[in-house]
Design a protein around this motif. Structure first.
Motif, short mmCIF file in Angstrom:
data_model
loop_
_atom_site.label_atom_id
_atom_site.label_comp_id
_atom_site.label_asym_id
_atom_site.label_seq_id
_atom_site.Cartn_x
_atom_site.Cartn_y
_atom_site.Cartn_z
N PHE A 57 11.32 9.15 5.01
CA PHE A 57 10.45 8.06 5.47
C PHE A 57 9.29 8.69 6.23
O PHE A 57 9.44 9.10 7.38
CB PHE A 57 11.23 7.12 6.39
CG PHE A 57 10.47 5.86 6.71
CD1 PHE A 57 10.76 4.67 6.08
CD2 PHE A 57 9.43 5.88 7.63
CE1 PHE A 57 10.03 3.51 6.36
CE2 PHE A 57 8.69 4.74 7.92
CZ PHE A 57 9.00 3.55 7.28
N TYR A 97 3.45 0.30 3.86
CA TYR A 97 4.16 1.42 3.22
C TYR A 97 5.07 0.88 2.14
O TYR A 97 5.33 -0.33 2.06
CB TYR A 97 4.94 2.25 4.26
CG TYR A 97 5.88 1.46 5.14
CD1 TYR A 97 7.17 1.19 4.74
CD2 TYR A 97 5.46 0.99 6.39
CE1 TYR A 97 8.04 0.47 5.54
CE2 TYR A 97 6.33 0.26 7.20
CZ TYR A 97 7.62 0.01 6.78
OH TYR A 97 8.46 -0.70 7.58
N CYS A 98 5.56 1.79 1.31
CA CYS A 98 6.41 1.40 0.19
C CYS A 98 7.14 2.65 -0.31
O CYS A 98 6.83 3.75 0.13
CB CYS A 98 5.56 0.82 -0.95
SG CYS A 98 4.32 1.97 -1.57
N THR A 99 8.07 2.45 -1.24
CA THR A 99 8.67 3.62 -1.90
C THR A 99 7.76 4.00 -3.07
O THR A 99 6.91 3.21 -3.51
CB THR A 99 10.08 3.33 -2.44
OG1 THR A 99 9.95 2.38 -3.52
CG2 THR A 99 11.01 2.79 -1.36
N TRP A 129 9.99 6.70 1.36
CA TRP A 129 8.97 5.75 1.80
C TRP A 129 7.74 6.49 2.31
O TRP A 129 7.86 7.50 2.98
CB TRP A 129 9.52 4.87 2.91
CG TRP A 129 10.71 4.07 2.49
CD1 TRP A 129 11.99 4.53 2.35
CD2 TRP A 129 10.73 2.68 2.13
NE1 TRP A 129 12.81 3.50 1.93
CE2 TRP A 129 12.07 2.35 1.79
CE3 TRP A 129 9.76 1.68 2.08
CZ2 TRP A 129 12.44 1.08 1.40
CZ3 TRP A 129 10.13 0.41 1.69
CH2 TRP A 129 11.45 0.12 1.35
#
Ligand SMILES: NC(=O)c1ccc[n+]([C@@H]2O[C@H](COP(=O)([O-])OP(=O)(O)OC[C@H]3O[C@@H](n4cnc5c(N)ncnc54)[C@H](OP(=O)(O)O)[C@@H]3O)[C@@H](O)[C@H]2O)c1
Length: 291
Positions: free
Chosen positions: A252, A215-217, A182
């Motif tokens: 992350f 946020y994101c992967t 992430w």
């Protein structure tokens, strides 16, 4: 103000030049003009005598950093030391560009400026060393960025993730992207505009996190890129360990700022930024709907 930008033709440097040159005397310094690992070469800064020195130079190919720790520390740590020492001597403010990779990625929620760094790879350790050296000049800003995309593309990495995805899709290649890492995708145009606000408003010296909101992967990021482009390539989510990378990476590493909102500085959400990037780069047109 007179502002020197080291790495002025890089991904961030290009947008810093655009953001600053209308209102300030922006002095662009390329790698040909200055070698940050060489103190004598950095003395060029004394001739220009800027009020602010922004150092974007880095060796940031994360896997290669594991194989070349001396080069990594020369650029990211000793380079920062040289710039901080000269800035201090000429009473200029140092702006050191750092990274989300100073964190270990175990927090599982966005890291703020109050969190303690604990890097897990050579790149992150060298950038944290660069942060410490930068603090030798009391007049400093440490700006932590993450997962950059900008029209110039990272010269040190040969492009950026968005362009890599588009190229693969256009070649009809199957695309596998990690869905367990992430981060905060960040448009260098927005980062540059924010850095400009920080230095122009003379915010208190110290460390600031500058990323687009949210946020994101990497897989989710890729999905959004293809959605906005109307492309439908064979995209598969994979686990990080399937890539067998040389360097460990934080799982992350999303960042958020708890300081900037106090000064009325908000950075837009990453999906809006991505949409504008795709327009700026000519991949989509102004009227293409976002949702
Ligand atoms: N890219 C990311 O996703 C990311 C994420 C978090 C933080 N950051 C940080 O953000 C900063 C900017 O990244 P970017 O994507 O704009 O990188 P970039 O496009 O590779 O730009 C770096 C610039 O610095 C120059 N440079 C490299 N080594 C140098 C040296 N030893 N002396 C003088 N100049 C040198 C490069 O010139 P040449 O190309 O000609 O060598 C280039 O113009 C870096 O500090 C990086 O650590 C980047």
């Amino acid at each position: 103000m007179k502002i020197a930008i080291i790495g002025s033709t890089g991904q961030l440097g290009t947008d810093l030049m655009k953001a600053l040159r209308n209102e300030h005397e922006a002095i662009g310094l390329t790698h040909q003009d200055i070698e940050v690992t060489d103190y004598k070469s950095c003395l060029l800064l004394k001739k220009h005598h800027p009020d602010i020195i922004i150092n974007t130079a880095a060796f940031h190919k994360t896997d290669q950093c594991e194989e070349e720790p001396i080069k990594t520390f020369s650029v990211n740590a000793i380079g920062a030391r040289n710039i901080a020492a000269i800035s201090k001597e000429i009473e200029a403010t140092t702006v050191f560009i750092s990274t989300d990779y100073v964190f270990d990625g175990l927090k599982n929620e966005p890291y703020t400026e109050e969190d303690t760094p604990n890097p897990i790879n050579t790149y992150g350790i060298s950038k944290l060393a660069g942060e410490h050296y930068t603090k030798q000049n009391p007049k400093h800003y440490i700006i932590r960025l993450a997962s950059l995309f900008g029209v110039a593309g990272a010269s040190g990495k040969g492009g950026n993730f968005v362009e890599t995805m588009i190229t693969k899709a256009k070649k009809n290649e199957p695309i596998a992207v990690v869905d367990d890492m992430w981060m905060s995708p960040t448009y260098t145009k927005d980062a540059a505009a924010t850095i400009k606000k920080i230095v122009q408003s003379k915010l208190p010296f110290g460390t600031y996190h500058v990323t687009n909101q949210g946020y994101c992967t990497w897989f989710q990021f890729a999905k959004e890129i293809f959605k906005l482009l109307g492309l439908n390539p064979a995209l598969t989510p994979i686990k990080t360990e399937q890539l067998k990378m040389k360097s460990k990476r934080p799982k992350f590493s999303a960042l958020e700022s708890i300081k900037l909102p106090k000064y009325g500085i908000q950075i837009r959400e990453w999906k809006q930024a991505l949409h504008d990037y795709l327009i700026e780069k000519g991949h989509i047109h102004e009227l293409t709907p976002r949702e």
